[in-house]
Design a protein around this motif. Structure first.
Motif, short mmCIF file in Angstrom:
data_model
loop_
_atom_site.label_atom_id
_atom_site.label_comp_id
_atom_site.label_asym_id
_atom_site.label_seq_id
_atom_site.Cartn_x
_atom_site.Cartn_y
_atom_site.Cartn_z
N VAL A 137 0.77 -1.24 0.05
CA VAL A 137 -0.12 -0.07 0.10
C VAL A 137 0.80 1.08 0.03
O VAL A 137 0.75 2.18 -0.87
N HIS A 138 1.96 1.23 0.84
CA HIS A 138 2.79 2.61 1.06
C HIS A 138 3.59 2.71 -0.54
O HIS A 138 3.74 3.81 -0.84
N CYS A 139 3.96 1.63 -0.83
CA CYS A 139 4.85 1.83 -2.42
C CYS A 139 3.67 2.32 -3.33
O CYS A 139 4.22 3.30 -4.11
N VAL A 140 2.48 1.91 -3.41
CA VAL A 140 1.57 2.36 -4.33
C VAL A 140 1.31 3.92 -4.20
O VAL A 140 1.15 4.53 -5.01
N TYR A 141 1.01 4.16 -2.99
CA TYR A 141 0.83 5.70 -2.79
C TYR A 141 1.97 6.59 -2.69
O TYR A 141 1.86 7.72 -2.73
N GLY A 142 3.26 5.84 -2.64
CA GLY A 142 4.31 6.75 -2.64
C GLY A 142 4.64 6.93 -3.86
O GLY A 142 5.54 7.97 -4.53
N ILE A 143 4.42 6.42 -5.10
CA ILE A 143 4.64 6.15 -6.43
C ILE A 143 4.45 7.77 -7.00
O ILE A 143 5.25 8.42 -7.60
N PRO A 144 3.27 8.41 -6.80
CA PRO A 144 3.07 9.68 -7.30
C PRO A 144 3.99 10.77 -7.17
O PRO A 144 4.54 11.48 -7.76
N ILE A 145 4.26 11.01 -5.57
CA ILE A 145 5.34 11.78 -5.10
C ILE A 145 6.74 11.68 -5.60
O ILE A 145 7.61 12.68 -5.95
N CYS A 146 7.06 10.37 -5.71
CA CYS A 146 8.47 9.95 -6.26
C CYS A 146 8.60 10.30 -7.67
O CYS A 146 9.39 10.70 -8.16
N THR A 147 7.62 10.03 -8.41
CA THR A 147 7.60 10.24 -9.96
C THR A 147 7.72 11.89 -9.96
O THR A 147 8.40 12.43 -11.12
N LEU A 148 6.87 12.50 -9.23
CA LEU A 148 6.82 13.91 -9.50
C LEU A 148 8.33 14.48 -8.99
O LEU A 148 9.03 15.27 -9.79
N ILE A 149 9.15 13.86 -7.86
CA ILE A 149 10.31 14.53 -7.58
C ILE A 149 11.47 14.30 -8.78
O ILE A 149 12.17 15.13 -9.07
N PHE A 150 11.40 12.97 -9.01
CA PHE A 150 12.29 12.44 -10.00
C PHE A 150 12.04 12.87 -11.39
O PHE A 150 13.17 13.48 -12.16
N ARG A 151 11.04 13.29 -11.84
CA ARG A 151 10.48 13.83 -13.24
C ARG A 151 11.19 15.25 -13.22
O ARG A 151 11.90 15.68 -14.28
N ASN A 152 10.82 16.08 -12.17
CA ASN A 152 11.38 17.34 -12.24
C ASN A 152 13.06 17.43 -11.85
O ASN A 152 13.63 18.23 -12.66
N TYR A 153 13.46 16.57 -11.18
CA TYR A 153 14.84 16.57 -11.29
C TYR A 153 15.57 16.04 -12.61
O TYR A 153 16.65 16.79 -12.95
N TYR A 154 15.00 15.15 -13.37
CA TYR A 154 15.49 14.70 -14.31
C TYR A 154 15.39 15.88 -15.63
O TYR A 154 16.27 16.07 -16.41
N ALA A 155 14.23 16.40 -15.68
CA ALA A 155 13.89 17.53 -16.49
C ALA A 155 14.78 18.73 -16.44
O ALA A 155 15.10 19.25 -17.05
N THR A 156 15.04 18.87 -15.12
CA THR A 156 15.61 20.57 -15.08
C THR A 156 17.27 20.25 -14.52
O THR A 156 18.07 21.20 -14.70
N THR A 157 17.69 19.08 -14.15
CA THR A 157 19.01 19.05 -13.62
C THR A 157 19.96 18.04 -14.64
O THR A 157 21.31 18.52 -14.81
N VAL A 158 19.66 16.87 -15.05
CA VAL A 158 20.23 16.13 -16.00
C VAL A 158 20.37 16.68 -17.49
O VAL A 158 19.19 16.82 -18.00
N PRO A 159 21.42 16.87 -17.99
CA PRO A 159 21.88 17.35 -19.41
C PRO A 159 21.04 16.50 -20.28
O PRO A 159 21.38 15.46 -20.44
N GLU A 160 20.32 17.12 -21.21
CA GLU A 160 19.74 16.19 -22.31
C GLU A 160 20.76 15.68 -23.16
O GLU A 160 20.64 14.65 -23.72
N GLU A 161 21.99 16.55 -23.35
CA GLU A 161 22.94 15.94 -24.07
C GLU A 161 23.75 14.61 -23.53
O GLU A 161 24.07 13.82 -24.34
N LEU A 162 23.54 14.55 -22.26
CA LEU A 162 24.02 12.92 -21.57
C LEU A 162 23.37 12.17 -22.12
O LEU A 162 23.88 10.87 -22.58
N VAL A 163 22.08 12.14 -22.21
CA VAL A 163 21.13 11.12 -22.54
C VAL A 163 21.25 10.76 -24.15
O VAL A 163 21.57 9.61 -24.46
N GLU A 164 21.35 11.83 -24.94
CA GLU A 164 21.61 11.73 -26.29
C GLU A 164 22.81 10.97 -26.60
O GLU A 164 22.91 10.25 -27.76
N ALA A 165 23.97 11.33 -25.94
CA ALA A 165 25.21 10.66 -26.06
C ALA A 165 25.20 9.25 -25.77
O ALA A 165 25.72 8.28 -26.57
#
Length: 269
Positions: A137-165
């Motif tokens: 139950v806690h894993c299921v309910y934790g997915i939304p907040i964890c997804t939000l935090i990681f999506r924002n982190y990857y979208a703003t911090t991880v360079p897109e050039e790194l993934v493309e390389a």
């Protein structure tokens, strides 16, 4: 003058915050005859750890079970959130924004609104009652907040050039995530691990519905210790301190990275 006023107000607020903690600590070391409304601010006349021993004896089985709950919840939900966040930030498939919105919708569903159907679901699925049910139950309910935090982190911090390389070098989505993204995701993991660990450790509502004192976490055992017909206030105070120690240690050990992790996903790096 203004600095003196600011420091004075800060000191007043600090005292207001520390006053209940002071009563909690001194009461836990008092004998039963020393406890009373009139003497709640007094130091113990005879310091004793008997209440701590009683509280630990009562809480020890559930203390271990709560670690078996909080650690898997923190790890599993963080890994799932990292995978979701990476896909939703770098793989712009049709309907990605709709999927992200639906995942976030889970953050706004009150626990109380789904408690009875949730109990029916876990019973139908056949998950063993107690800690396994609470982990699910806690894993299921934790997915939304964890997804939000990681999506924002990857979208703003991880360079897109790194993934493309990585993709140019022949790495697929899963290999890029495992070999390139996860090793640089420590700031976001600190945030989600602290968040999920403390949420699972301090949870009472899920625990009371989906477990019992025989197989549940420490919050239920603490409630049983404090809610007896003739409550032992010293043991209850000691139990409250014992219950809060793991989350306090988590913040002490990882706290300096917590704010940094939050800020890492808030601005373009």
């Amino acid at each position: 003058m203004s600095r003196i006023v600011r420091y004075g107000l800060a000191l007043i607020f600090l005292l207001l915050v520390l006053m209940p903690l002071y009563v909690l600590i001194v009461t836990s070391f008092k004998a039963g005859s020393d406890i009373g409304v009139a003497s709640q601010w007094n130091l113990p006349e005879n310091w004793t750890t008997a209440s701590w021993a009683k509280a630990w004896t009562s809480l020890q089985p559930s203390f271990v079970r709560t670690f078996q709950l909080a650690i898997p919840v923190a790890v599993i939900s963080s890994v799932i959130g990292a995978a979701n966040g990476f896909v939703l930030s770098r793989w712009r498939f049709p309907g990605a924004d709709v999927v992200f919105t639906l995942i976030l919708f889970g953050m706004f569903i009150p626990y109380q609104a789904v408690m009875i159907p949730l109990r029916e679901i876990v019973t139908t699925i056949g998950i063993p009652p107690g800690i396994p049910t609470l982990v699910f139950v806690h894993c299921v309910y934790g997915i939304p907040i964890c997804t939000l935090i990681f999506r924002n982190y990857y979208a703003t911090t991880v360079p897109e050039e790194l993934v493309e390389a990585a993709w140019v070098d022949g790495a697929g989505l899963l290999r890029t995530f495992a070999r390139i993204i996860l090793p640089i995701s420590a700031p976001a993991f600190v945030v989600t691990v602290i968040w999920q660990f403390t949420s699972a450790w301090n949870d009472y509502l899920f625990a009371i519905f989906l477990s019992s004192t025989r197989n549940g976490p420490i919050t239920i055992a603490l409630n049983a210790l404090a809610g007896a017909q003739s409550p032992d206030y010293a043991a209850s105070m000691a139990g409250a301190l014992i219950t809060s120690l793991p989350t306090l240690l988590v913040y002490v050990l990882l706290g300096r990275w917590f704010i940094g992790g939050l800020m890492a996903g808030s601005v373009k790096g």
